[in-house]
Scaffold this motif. Structure first.
Motif, mmCIF file in Angstrom:
data_model
loop_
_atom_site.group_PDB
_atom_site.id
_atom_site.type_symbol
_atom_site.label_atom_id
_atom_site.label_comp_id
_atom_site.label_asym_id
_atom_site.label_seq_id
_atom_site.Cartn_x
_atom_site.Cartn_y
_atom_site.Cartn_z
ATOM 1 N N VAL A 121 2.053 -0.515 -5.117
ATOM 2 C CA VAL A 121 0.793 -0.436 -4.373
ATOM 3 C C VAL A 121 1.059 0.262 -3.048
ATOM 4 O O VAL A 121 1.830 -0.226 -2.222
ATOM 5 N N THR A 122 0.433 1.392 -2.841
ATOM 6 C CA THR A 122 0.651 2.136 -1.610
ATOM 7 C C THR A 122 -0.312 1.684 -0.522
ATOM 8 O O THR A 122 -1.372 1.084 -0.799
ATOM 9 N N ALA A 123 0.044 2.014 0.721
ATOM 10 C CA ALA A 123 -0.838 1.698 1.841
ATOM 11 C C ALA A 123 -2.178 2.405 1.691
ATOM 12 O O ALA A 123 -3.227 1.856 2.060
ATOM 13 N N GLN A 124 -2.163 3.617 1.122
ATOM 14 C CA GLN A 124 -3.415 4.348 0.921
ATOM 15 C C GLN A 124 -4.289 3.657 -0.114
ATOM 16 O O GLN A 124 -5.522 3.627 0.026
ATOM 17 N N GLN A 125 -3.678 3.109 -1.162
ATOM 18 C CA GLN A 125 -4.464 2.384 -2.168
ATOM 19 C C GLN A 125 -5.160 1.170 -1.561
ATOM 20 O O GLN A 125 -6.290 0.845 -1.940
ATOM 21 N N LEU A 126 -4.513 0.513 -0.630
ATOM 22 C CA LEU A 126 -5.161 -0.622 0.037
ATOM 23 C C LEU A 126 -6.329 -0.143 0.889
ATOM 24 O O LEU A 126 -7.384 -0.794 0.931
ATOM 25 N N LEU A 127 -6.164 0.998 1.548
ATOM 26 C CA LEU A 127 -7.269 1.561 2.318
ATOM 27 C C LEU A 127 -8.437 1.935 1.412
ATOM 28 O O LEU A 127 -9.602 1.831 1.808
ATOM 29 N N ASP A 128 -8.134 2.383 0.188
ATOM 30 C CA ASP A 128 -9.156 2.831 -0.755
ATOM 31 C C ASP A 128 -9.563 1.754 -1.749
ATOM 32 O O ASP A 128 -10.154 2.045 -2.788
ATOM 33 N N ALA A 129 -9.245 0.489 -1.458
ATOM 34 C CA ALA A 129 -9.442 -0.587 -2.434
ATOM 35 C C ALA A 129 -10.887 -0.715 -2.892
ATOM 36 O O ALA A 129 -11.147 -1.131 -4.021
ATOM 37 N N ASN A 130 -11.840 -0.352 -2.053
ATOM 38 C CA ASN A 130 -13.239 -0.510 -2.446
ATOM 39 C C ASN A 130 -13.619 0.388 -3.618
ATOM 40 O O ASN A 130 -14.512 0.056 -4.392
ATOM 41 N N SER A 131 -12.941 1.527 -3.768
ATOM 42 C CA SER A 131 -13.253 2.443 -4.859
ATOM 43 C C SER A 131 -12.481 2.112 -6.128
ATOM 44 O O SER A 131 -12.674 2.759 -7.162
ATOM 45 N N ASP A 132 -11.607 1.128 -6.069
ATOM 46 C CA ASP A 132 -10.816 0.707 -7.226
ATOM 47 C C ASP A 132 -11.449 -0.538 -7.822
ATOM 48 O O ASP A 132 -11.073 -1.663 -7.502
ATOM 49 N N SER A 133 -12.429 -0.335 -8.694
ATOM 50 C CA SER A 133 -13.192 -1.477 -9.208
ATOM 51 C C SER A 133 -12.400 -2.329 -10.187
ATOM 52 O O SER A 133 -12.688 -3.517 -10.360
#
Length: 592
Positions: free
Chosen positions: A46-58
């Motif tokens: 899990v990258t830091a960017q994925q955490l920032l983009d978590a809302n788009s990861d349904s």
């Protein structure tokens, strides 16, 4: 660091791999070796960017509140108002039974939020053990490994054994153990990568789900009811080394230190545990954390002054730990009104002006909308049925209307204040659990409403004997408009809630009651659309995620030691509902 071998790991996947390899034997040997240019790409985790983009990861649920803003809203809508009536049990996973010494408690309950990444679930039980569960079959959940920190419970610690979950970053699973260790566990193997002893005071405990921001892991202490001087820390995710520490009780020479006016240095033992996970605004790099009550809990005369930063909201720079501002909800608190509960970030328009709010359902019975940049009070009001400790909030400042900054000890409504008063002390509402306590809150962009669950009831407070509850405690589900700060709908429940609320794009809310009821509601009307009783107390919030395109709802079920100690279950609408209710540790999975 802890001595090597302190942690233990039980791996199902490793044993299965050995068996498969021995059975496959020569067949595997005959397979052609893959070409060099076809080598698999290593999983970066899990990258830091994925955490920032978590809302788009349904599909996934990657952090405690799913997104940094704390909204706990899922874009999934396969389960919706029309289909939810067809929800069925898909399977269950039983967690390991309690072992070891539990101090003053007979068992450890489940209060955590499971995380899900690519069909694998990561969660903790009440003994701080970390589990990885394979969910990919859709028919059962298989425990791949268990990392057991073998947590020990210090004598005199009054915080019940519990744990609210983990953080994911890179290939590590980060967890806190009750006895004061932060551990990074390899997400694939379950092996301990590193461990840091972060406990500095035997009165401190650790129960929260850590928060990953960038390459840092943020944590905070619990057990403020035993005193101590508590803190929030940021630690390096690679090594566990300390980045910064913010003391939630300031010293005499620090800003806010003059709010402890006693001559016995009570600030050194002032409590103020920030025991629930904060939220974060990436646009400003500010993280928001609630702080618990002062110590001693029910005797404000023993600690004159406002007692900063207890019962407060802190806005901290995530890189430096520097305090931007604070807002104190109940200065010189007398009723254990921790304000560690959810601080949800909402962008909206108030009085025609765009506002970035941090919102909060206070344990003290009031809702608050606060400006994220300045800490200024925007709007708010009472959301529980009955409040007796104050007559209300000042509409300009958000402070209790009786608050007097010149007084060393606040009286508010004197007949409700324990300690130092002659005559009868009236029951105080809300009770010590609230209102809304640690249980999560949700915000739905579809309805533009906040949703919370709350205790409805009162308690008797005494400066020496503590708090007692002798009346029926029920609950409510609250729908609130952050534009006005006012309740728009409310539904009474027969029993108190401990589990919090999940909102989804299907216009469905999921919540629970401590008699074991698990419910789906219409997000607009709050009408119950589906319900099931799961047979034991629910003290954990639900989540939703998808695997292979199919939506699931999951919830941990297991009685909370808090309730077992204080007996609130028996105070609901039907005392027989709690008769012979047994402790359990089970995760339930539902799907259409």
């Amino acid at each position: 660091m802890a001595a090597p071998g302190r942690n233990t790991r039980f791996s199902i996947s490793a044993m299965a791999a050995i068996l498969l390899a021995s059975c496959a034997g020569s067949a595997l040997a005959q397979d052609a070796a893959p070409a060099a240019d076809a080598a698999p790409v290593a999983d970066a985790g899990v990258t830091a960017q994925q955490l920032l983009d978590a809302n788009s990861d349904s599909a996934n649920w990657l952090m405690y509140n799913r997104t940094y803003d704390g909204q706990r809203f899922s874009p999934l809508d396969e389960i919706n108002r029309d289909t939810v009536k067809g929800l069925k049990l898909a399977y269950t996973v039983a967690l390991a039974p309690p072992t070891g010494a539990l101090g003053n408690f007979k068992f450890a309950g489940l209060e955590g939020t499971p995380l899900v990444r690519d069909g694998h679930m990561y969660l903790t039980d009440g003994l701080s053990r970390v589990y990885k569960i394979d969910l990919t079959s859709g028919k059962r959940g298989t425990i791949e490994w268990i990392m057991d920190p073998q947590a020990e419970f210090a004598p005199g610690v009054v915080e019940p054994p519990n744990n609210k979950g983990v953080a994911l970053l890179g290939n590590n699973v980060y967890s806190l153990s009750f006895d004061g260790r932060l551990t990074a566990t390899d997400a694939e193997t379950g092996d301990v990568v590193w461990e840091q002893l972060v406990q500095t005071d035997p009165k401190q405990a650790f129960t929260m789900s850590p928060l990953a921001i960038g390459n840092s892991i943020l944590i905070g202490t619990a057990n403020g009811d035993s005193g101590g001087r508590h803190w929030i820390q940021s630690r390096d995710a690679t090594t566990g080394d300390l980045n910064w520490q913010f003391n939630t009780i300031p010293g005499p020479d620090e800003p806010g230190g003059d709010s402890w006016k006693d001559k016995t240095n009570n600030w050194e033992n002032g409590g103020g545990a920030p025991w629930n996970t904060g939220t974060y605004d990436p646009a400003t790099n500010v993280t928001y954390w609630g702080v618990g009550n002062p110590f001693p809990a029910y005797d404000p005369a023993a600690r004159p002054g406002d007692n900063l930063y207890t019962n407060s909201l802190l806005a901290l720079d995530a890189t430096s730990g520097k305090l931007d501002w604070h807002f104190q909800y109940t200065p010189n608190d007398a009723w254990d009104y921790d304000e560690i509960g959810a601080h949800v970030l909402v962008d909206t328009t108030v009085d025609g002006e765009s506002r970035k709010l941090v919102t909060h359902f206070g344990r003290n019975g009031f809702y608050y909308g606060i400006d994220r940049a300045s800490g200024a009070f925007i709007n708010g009001g009472q959301y529980v049925d009955k409040v007796t400790w104050t007559k209300g909030l000042d509409p300009k400042t958000g402070m209790p209307v009786e608050y007097d900054a010149s007084l060393p000890v606040q009286t508010y409504i004197p007949t409700t204040r324990p300690g130092g008063l002659d005559g009868k002390i009236d029951p105080t509402c809300p009770m010590l659990q609230g209102g809304t306590n640690y249980f999560p809150v949700s915000y739905s962009p579809k309805t533009a409403r906040l949703y919370a669950v709350a205790f409805e009831g009162c308690a008797n407070f005494n400066s020496t004997a503590g708090a007692t509850v002798d009346n029926v405690i029920r609950g409510s589900v609250v729908q609130l408009d952050p534009v006005t700060g006012q309740v728009t709908k409310k539904r009474a429940t027969d029993f108190a809630p401990y589990g919090g609320v999940l909102a989804t794009a299907g216009n469905v809310l999921f919540s629970s009651q401590i008699d074991g009821s698990f419910e789906a509601m219409d997000a607009e009307t709050l009408d119950v659309l589906w319900s099931v009783n799961l047979g034991s107390q629910i003290s954990a919030p639900p989540i939703t995620y998808s695997v292979n395109g199919k939506q699931y709802v999951a919830i941990e079920v297991g009685a909370s030691p808090i309730d077992a100690l204080l007996g609130y279950t028996a105070k609901g609408a039907d005392p027989d509902a709690a008769a012979n209710m047994q402790a359990t540790a089970t995760v339930y999975f539902f799907a259409l």
